[in-house]
Design an enzyme around this catalytic site. Structure first.
Site, PDB file in Angstrom:
ATOM      1  N   LYS A 208       0.830  -1.273   0.044  1.00 44.16           N
ATOM      2  CA  LYS A 208       0.138  -0.047   0.022  1.00 44.16           C
ATOM      3  C   LYS A 208       0.862   1.198  -0.158  1.00 44.16           C
ATOM      4  O   LYS A 208       1.850   1.082   0.464  1.00 44.16           O
ATOM      5  CB  LYS A 208      -0.961  -0.191   1.203  1.00 44.16           C
ATOM      6  CG  LYS A 208      -2.281   0.995   0.990  1.00 44.16           C
ATOM      7  CD  LYS A 208      -3.156   0.066   0.497  1.00 44.16           C
ATOM      8  CE  LYS A 208      -4.448   0.972   0.306  1.00 44.16           C
ATOM      9  NZ  LYS A 208      -5.568  -0.021   0.137  1.00 44.16           N
TER      10      LYS A 208
HETATM   11  N1  GLU Z   1      -7.541  -0.017  -3.028  1.00 45.52           N
HETATM   12  C1  GLU Z   1      -8.230  -1.091  -3.009  1.00 45.52           C
HETATM   13  C2  GLU Z   1      -8.034  -1.944  -2.144  1.00 45.52           C
HETATM   14  O1  GLU Z   1      -8.080  -1.346  -0.743  1.00 45.52           O
HETATM   15  C3  GLU Z   1      -7.648  -1.807  -4.535  1.00 45.52           C
HETATM   16  C4  GLU Z   1      -6.284  -2.381  -4.493  1.00 45.52           C
HETATM   17  C5  GLU Z   1      -5.967  -2.725  -5.907  1.00 45.52           C
HETATM   18  O2  GLU Z   1      -6.758  -2.923  -6.944  1.00 45.52           O
HETATM   19  O3  GLU Z   1      -4.609  -3.177  -5.942  1.00 45.52           O
HETATM   20  O4  GLU Z   1      -8.414  -3.059  -2.118  1.00 45.52           O
END
Ligand code: GLU
Length: 430
Positions: free
Chosen positions: A119
């Site tokens: 993240k």
């Molecule tokens: N931000 C989204 C999540 O928390 C999607 C992450 C992604 O598609 O890599 O799952």
């Protein structure tokens, strides 16, 4: 929360103010007794593999220089490259990005997409930036984390306050640094740049699909359900739309700007149009305004969808919740203490790592399509998404029944087992 043994908390985290990382540690402690011999590896999950903190300087439109804090955390890569979104928010912190990256590890394993967890984020309120400043900040951040991302290393995607345009700038910046167009470095891109049909709605659609499964298991009729939604962006807004299309009634919506309520049901398309124009639900004429936002939690409803930020459902409000199902569209919206209260009160909590996994599932489809340069129809994508979400939910439901644990613990058993099995098979290097 009780203090944890010092060895579990790295010195770069403030052990007195653990924040979302403390929630994660507690969740891991709760699943550990269910991991059998793999528990030997559990400390792995309490330490992110790699953390990059970057300074993101930009020239403001007025000629001044501003600096922002940027992060990219790769929590675990045992099952594949890092994968997870990038968040722009004034409250982004190391603890938050670490926890979000860890939840990605479990989520990706729970729905069995071949990724680890990662993240990123920038501590900024993007509403305070002009479009030019936003673009310069995004590009500088991408350039700074360029050394650890890549289509086979770590693949960012949208999260809170980031969207297709931001992903296009990230893809372009990485490609410029690389010297060749590399569409698979981020997902959630515009369709014209190798994005996938169905990606925009995927998280909300997944929330809806899993919500229908959960409702069916407890004999609730979705077409008659009353729904309350916190967060009316790409997750809450889409889920609300799909539930109303199935006949449900959205009675309350809360976001960063305020809370609106209507006993007979809010007209969701009109509210979506209002939010698109004004940036929030505040000022919406089609419902009552709830002046005291804390009352949102005690609204009479069947399904509650927290689809905003972490730790929203906590000891203070868990007892007043009247819903029978909580669908976690957000990451980490419920604290462990609230989990206990809700479990005791027989409220079914469908955990984030399953409920909101639709987004990363279609991100996976996008990445696969980019590699093969062959694109699928929206129908095919939605069918595959629905199948994966239903299978993941069914597996977790069954395990929860067998082991007599909450859906969260069951989802963590499934996810952590897959991650730690991979860890064990690979062995420690050197
Ligand atoms: N931000 C989204 C999540 O928390 C999607 C992450 C992604 O598609 O890599 O799952």
């Amino acid at each position: 929360m009780e203090a944890l043994p010092a060895h579990q908390i790295p010195s770069y985290i403030d052990s007195a103010h653990l924040g979302p990382w403390g929630v994660w540690l507690e969740q891991i402690d709760r699943v550990t007794p269910h991991l059998g011999k793999l528990a030997r590896w559990v400390e792995t999950l309490k330490r992110p593999k790699r953390i990059l903190i970057v300074d993101v300087p930009i020239e403001r439109d007025d000629g001044s220089i501003a600096h922002f804090e940027g992060y990219r955390v790769q929590h675990n890569t045992s099952r594949g490259p890092g994968k997870g979104g990038v968040r722009f928010h004034q409250d982004v912190s190391l603890s938050e990005v670490m926890a979000l990256s860890a939840w990605m590890t479990v989520k990706n394993a729970a729905v069995n997409v071949p990724y680890g967890g990662a993240k990123g984020g920038i501590r900024v309120d993007p509403r305070t930036l002009s479009p030019g400043e936003l673009q310069r900040m995004t590009r500088r951040y991408t350039s700074e984390i360029n050394i650890i991302i890549g289509p086979n290393k770590d693949i960012p995607a949208p999260d809170v306050n980031t969207n297709e345009q931001i992903m296009a700038w990230m893809m372009d910046t990485y490609s410029m640094n690389q010297g060749s167009t590399t569409s698979g470095v981020v997902t959630g891109k515009p369709i014209s740049l190798g994005g996938s049909l169905g990606r925009r709605d995927a998280t909300g659609r997944g929330v809806y699909v899993v919500g229908c499964e959960a409702a069916a298991r407890i004999g609730m009729d979705v077409s008659g359900a009353r729904i309350a939604v916190q967060g009316f962006g790409n997750v809450g807004g889409v889920a609300a739309r799909l539930f109303t299309e199935a006949g449900a009634t959205v009675v309350a919506v809360q976001d960063h700007s305020g809370t609106v309520f209507k006993e007979s049901g809010i007209d969701v398309p009109t509210l979506l149009a209002h939010v698109a124009e004004h940036g929030g639900v505040a000022g919406f004429a089609g419902a009552e305004i709830m002046a005291d936002g804390s009352q949102f939690w005690s609204v009479d409803c069947d399904i509650l969808i927290p689809a905003a930020l972490e730790q929203q459902i906590n000891e203070k409000n868990a007892n007043s919740i009247r819903a029978r199902i909580i669908l976690e569209g957000a990451n980490g919206p419920t604290t462990p203490a609230a989990d206990d209260v809700l479990h005791q009160r027989n409220v079914l909590v469908v955990p984030d790592v399953v409920a909101n996994a639709g987004g990363v599932t279609v991100s996976y489809f996008e990445w696969v399509q980019d590699f093969s340069s062959f694109f699928w129809t929206e129908e095919e994508i939605n069918l595959r998404l629905t199948r994966i979400m239903k299978e993941a939910f069914a597996g977790v439901w069954l395990l929860a029944q067998e082991r007599k644990v909450s859906l969260r613990t069951a989802a963590f058993i499934v996810g952590c087992t897959r991650v730690l099995q991979a860890r064990e098979m690979r062995g420690l290097y050197p």
